[in-house]
Design a protein around this motif. Structure first.
Motif, PDB file in Angstrom:
ATOM      1  N   LEU A  62      23.725  -7.348 -20.918  1.00 30.37           N
ATOM      2  CA  LEU A  62      22.912  -6.380 -21.751  1.00 30.37           C
ATOM      3  C   LEU A  62      22.687  -5.093 -21.180  1.00 30.37           C
ATOM      4  O   LEU A  62      22.480  -3.883 -21.659  1.00 30.37           O
ATOM      5  CB  LEU A  62      21.480  -7.453 -22.022  1.00 30.37           C
ATOM      6  CG  LEU A  62      21.914  -8.569 -23.062  1.00 30.37           C
ATOM      7  CD1 LEU A  62      20.584  -9.262 -23.274  1.00 30.37           C
ATOM      8  CD2 LEU A  62      22.354  -8.191 -24.337  1.00 30.37           C
ATOM      9  N   ALA A  63      22.254  -5.064 -19.776  1.00 27.70           N
ATOM     10  CA  ALA A  63      21.844  -4.014 -19.070  1.00 27.70           C
ATOM     11  C   ALA A  63      23.035  -3.054 -19.042  1.00 27.70           C
ATOM     12  O   ALA A  63      22.882  -1.603 -18.990  1.00 27.70           O
ATOM     13  CB  ALA A  63      21.417  -4.093 -17.532  1.00 27.70           C
ATOM     14  N   LEU A  64      24.257  -3.453 -18.888  1.00 28.37           N
ATOM     15  CA  LEU A  64      25.273  -2.698 -18.959  1.00 28.37           C
ATOM     16  C   LEU A  64      25.480  -1.890 -20.054  1.00 28.37           C
ATOM     17  O   LEU A  64      25.774  -0.726 -20.318  1.00 28.37           O
ATOM     18  CB  LEU A  64      26.440  -3.526 -18.700  1.00 28.37           C
ATOM     19  CG  LEU A  64      27.294  -3.660 -17.247  1.00 28.37           C
ATOM     20  CD1 LEU A  64      28.354  -4.696 -17.144  1.00 28.37           C
ATOM     21  CD2 LEU A  64      27.769  -2.184 -16.954  1.00 28.37           C
ATOM     22  N   ARG A  65      25.447  -2.500 -21.283  1.00 28.37           N
ATOM     23  CA  ARG A  65      25.436  -1.890 -22.611  1.00 28.37           C
ATOM     24  C   ARG A  65      24.339  -0.858 -22.722  1.00 28.37           C
ATOM     25  O   ARG A  65      24.708   0.155 -23.412  1.00 28.37           O
ATOM     26  CB  ARG A  65      25.019  -2.980 -23.665  1.00 28.37           C
ATOM     27  CG  ARG A  65      26.115  -3.821 -24.223  1.00 28.37           C
ATOM     28  CD  ARG A  65      25.639  -4.542 -25.460  1.00 28.37           C
ATOM     29  NE  ARG A  65      26.543  -5.470 -25.807  1.00 28.37           N
ATOM     30  CZ  ARG A  65      26.210  -6.465 -26.753  1.00 28.37           C
ATOM     31  NH1 ARG A  65      24.812  -6.458 -27.119  1.00 28.37           N
ATOM     32  NH2 ARG A  65      26.932  -7.227 -27.209  1.00 28.37           N
ATOM     33  N   GLY A  67      23.259   0.890 -20.000  1.00 24.06           N
ATOM     34  CA  GLY A  67      23.469   1.932 -18.948  1.00 24.06           C
ATOM     35  C   GLY A  67      22.430   1.663 -17.933  1.00 24.06           C
ATOM     36  O   GLY A  67      21.781   2.789 -17.209  1.00 24.06           O
ATOM     37  N   LYS A  68      21.839   0.718 -17.503  1.00 26.80           N
ATOM     38  CA  LYS A  68      20.664   0.567 -16.887  1.00 26.80           C
ATOM     39  C   LYS A  68      20.851  -0.329 -15.390  1.00 26.80           C
ATOM     40  O   LYS A  68      20.146  -1.002 -15.007  1.00 26.80           O
ATOM     41  CB  LYS A  68      19.295  -0.278 -17.389  1.00 26.80           C
ATOM     42  CG  LYS A  68      18.798   0.406 -18.545  1.00 26.80           C
ATOM     43  CD  LYS A  68      17.826  -0.352 -19.225  1.00 26.80           C
ATOM     44  CE  LYS A  68      17.372   0.342 -20.126  1.00 26.80           C
ATOM     45  NZ  LYS A  68      16.040  -0.273 -20.983  1.00 26.80           N
ATOM     46  N   VAL A  69      22.343  -0.514 -15.140  1.00 30.48           N
ATOM     47  CA  VAL A  69      22.739  -1.396 -13.984  1.00 30.48           C
ATOM     48  C   VAL A  69      22.757  -0.433 -12.790  1.00 30.48           C
ATOM     49  O   VAL A  69      23.215   0.735 -12.805  1.00 30.48           O
ATOM     50  CB  VAL A  69      24.145  -1.971 -14.299  1.00 30.48           C
ATOM     51  CG1 VAL A  69      24.820  -2.450 -12.888  1.00 30.48           C
ATOM     52  CG2 VAL A  69      24.175  -2.842 -15.144  1.00 30.48           C
ATOM     53  N   ARG A  70      22.336  -0.836 -11.763  1.00 32.95           N
ATOM     54  CA  ARG A  70      22.051  -0.096 -10.497  1.00 32.95           C
ATOM     55  C   ARG A  70      23.335  -0.835  -9.576  1.00 32.95           C
ATOM     56  O   ARG A  70      22.873  -1.760  -8.843  1.00 32.95           O
ATOM     57  CB  ARG A  70      20.643  -0.183  -9.885  1.00 32.95           C
ATOM     58  CG  ARG A  70      19.528   0.435 -10.597  1.00 32.95           C
ATOM     59  CD  ARG A  70      18.240   0.109 -10.137  1.00 32.95           C
ATOM     60  NE  ARG A  70      18.095   0.412  -8.901  1.00 32.95           N
ATOM     61  CZ  ARG A  70      17.106  -0.089  -8.030  1.00 32.95           C
ATOM     62  NH1 ARG A  70      16.020  -0.625  -8.769  1.00 32.95           N
ATOM     63  NH2 ARG A  70      16.998   0.120  -6.644  1.00 32.95           N
ATOM     64  N   TYR A  71      24.121  -0.160  -9.648  1.00 31.36           N
ATOM     65  CA  TYR A  71      25.392  -0.635  -8.881  1.00 31.36           C
ATOM     66  C   TYR A  71      25.464  -0.669  -7.403  1.00 31.36           C
ATOM     67  O   TYR A  71      25.872  -1.675  -7.033  1.00 31.36           O
ATOM     68  CB  TYR A  71      26.751   0.228  -9.382  1.00 31.36           C
ATOM     69  CG  TYR A  71      26.797   0.254 -10.591  1.00 31.36           C
ATOM     70  CD1 TYR A  71      27.688  -0.625 -11.327  1.00 31.36           C
ATOM     71  CD2 TYR A  71      26.619   1.499 -11.507  1.00 31.36           C
ATOM     72  CE1 TYR A  71      27.910  -0.739 -12.733  1.00 31.36           C
ATOM     73  CE2 TYR A  71      26.928   1.382 -12.959  1.00 31.36           C
ATOM     74  CZ  TYR A  71      27.671   0.291 -13.293  1.00 31.36           C
ATOM     75  OH  TYR A  71      28.025   0.340 -14.715  1.00 31.36           O
ATOM     76  N   ARG A  72      24.583   0.057  -6.885  1.00 30.46           N
ATOM     77  CA  ARG A  72      24.753   0.051  -5.477  1.00 30.46           C
ATOM     78  C   ARG A  72      23.840  -1.009  -5.007  1.00 30.46           C
ATOM     79  O   ARG A  72      24.175  -1.891  -3.954  1.00 30.46           O
ATOM     80  CB  ARG A  72      23.627   1.325  -4.785  1.00 30.46           C
ATOM     81  CG  ARG A  72      23.720   1.389  -3.093  1.00 30.46           C
ATOM     82  CD  ARG A  72      23.075   2.568  -2.738  1.00 30.46           C
ATOM     83  NE  ARG A  72      23.889   3.606  -2.816  1.00 30.46           N
ATOM     84  CZ  ARG A  72      23.762   4.850  -2.650  1.00 30.46           C
ATOM     85  NH1 ARG A  72      22.454   5.074  -1.877  1.00 30.46           N
ATOM     86  NH2 ARG A  72      24.720   5.839  -2.564  1.00 30.46           N
ATOM     87  N   ALA A  73      22.645  -1.508  -5.594  1.00 24.84           N
ATOM     88  CA  ALA A  73      21.915  -2.400  -5.393  1.00 24.84           C
ATOM     89  C   ALA A  73      22.379  -3.794  -5.789  1.00 24.84           C
ATOM     90  O   ALA A  73      22.520  -4.832  -5.054  1.00 24.84           O
ATOM     91  CB  ALA A  73      20.605  -2.432  -6.302  1.00 24.84           C
ATOM     92  N   ALA A  74      23.293  -3.879  -6.793  1.00 24.43           N
ATOM     93  CA  ALA A  74      24.050  -5.019  -7.074  1.00 24.43           C
ATOM     94  C   ALA A  74      25.095  -5.436  -5.975  1.00 24.43           C
ATOM     95  O   ALA A  74      25.320  -6.567  -5.537  1.00 24.43           O
ATOM     96  CB  ALA A  74      24.826  -4.808  -8.203  1.00 24.43           C
ATOM     97  N   VAL A  75      25.609  -4.255  -5.567  1.00 26.49           N
ATOM     98  CA  VAL A  75      26.656  -4.426  -4.472  1.00 26.49           C
ATOM     99  C   VAL A  75      26.328  -5.187  -3.273  1.00 26.49           C
ATOM    100  O   VAL A  75      26.633  -6.061  -2.465  1.00 26.49           O
ATOM    101  CB  VAL A  75      27.564  -3.276  -4.243  1.00 26.49           C
ATOM    102  CG1 VAL A  75      28.362  -3.514  -3.073  1.00 26.49           C
ATOM    103  CG2 VAL A  75      28.449  -2.989  -5.294  1.00 26.49           C
ATOM    104  N   ILE A  76      24.948  -4.539  -2.811  1.00 26.88           N
ATOM    105  CA  ILE A  76      24.374  -4.747  -1.648  1.00 26.88           C
ATOM    106  C   ILE A  76      24.020  -6.319  -1.635  1.00 26.88           C
ATOM    107  O   ILE A  76      24.120  -7.051  -0.647  1.00 26.88           O
ATOM    108  CB  ILE A  76      23.277  -3.827  -1.419  1.00 26.88           C
ATOM    109  CG1 ILE A  76      23.648  -2.511  -0.874  1.00 26.88           C
ATOM    110  CG2 ILE A  76      22.318  -4.694  -0.209  1.00 26.88           C
ATOM    111  CD1 ILE A  76      22.504  -1.475  -0.686  1.00 26.88           C
ATOM    112  N   ILE A  77      23.330  -6.367  -2.845  1.00 26.67           N
ATOM    113  CA  ILE A  77      22.923  -7.790  -2.862  1.00 26.67           C
ATOM    114  C   ILE A  77      23.951  -8.989  -2.862  1.00 26.67           C
ATOM    115  O   ILE A  77      23.932  -9.952  -2.439  1.00 26.67           O
ATOM    116  CB  ILE A  77      21.787  -8.100  -4.195  1.00 26.67           C
ATOM    117  CG1 ILE A  77      20.531  -7.386  -3.900  1.00 26.67           C
ATOM    118  CG2 ILE A  77      21.691  -9.531  -4.589  1.00 26.67           C
ATOM    119  CD1 ILE A  77      19.779  -7.298  -5.320  1.00 26.67           C
TER     120      ILE A  77
END
Length: 103
Positions: A62-65, A67-77
Motif C-alpha cells: 500500500l505504501a509503495l502505491r 510512493g511512501k516507501v523509505r528504501y534506505r531504511a528498509a534495506v538497513i533493517i
C-alpha cells in the motif's frame, strides 16, 4: 469451545493492534502464543513472524502505491535482521522460554 473463543480473541487483539498502529503485533503475538496457547518459544516465534510479516507486506504494498516507501531504511533493517537471525535461532533453541520472553 472456551479455548477456541480465547484463541480467537487473542488473534483479534493482535490483529487490531497491527491494524491500528502498523507495528507492535510481534511484541504481543509471541507472548500470547506462549502463555495463552502454551506453545514453546520455538513454535510461537515463526507463527508470530508469519502474522506480522503478512501485515507488513500488505502495508508495504500500500505504501509503495502511494510512493511512501523509505528504501534506505528498509534495506538497513532488512540486512540487519538477516545478519542476526541465525544468532536468534541459535539462542531460541538453547535457552528456556523465560529468558527469551524477557529479551
Amino acid at each position: 469451545m472456551t479455548a477456541l473463543l480465547i484463541n480467537l480473541s487473542m488473534g483479534a487483539a493482535v490483529g487490531l493492534v497491527l491494524a491500528l498502529s502498523g507495528a507492535g503485533g510481534g511484541i504481543l503475538a509471541v507472548p500470547l502464543l506462549v502463555f495463552g496457547l502454551h506453545l514453546s518459544m520455538v513454535q510461537a516465534a515463526p507463527v508470530g513472524l508469519i502474522a506480522v510479516g503478512l501485515a507488513s507486506a500488505l502495508g508495504a504494498v500500500l505504501a509503495l502505491r502511494e510512493g511512501k516507501v523509505r528504501y534506505r531504511a528498509a534495506v538497513i533493517i532488512g540486512v540487519t535482521g538477516m545478519a542476526f537471525a541465525p544468532l536468534g535461532v541459535m539462542l531460541a533453541h538453547r535457552l528456556p522460554n523465560a529468558p527469551l520472553m524477557v529479551g
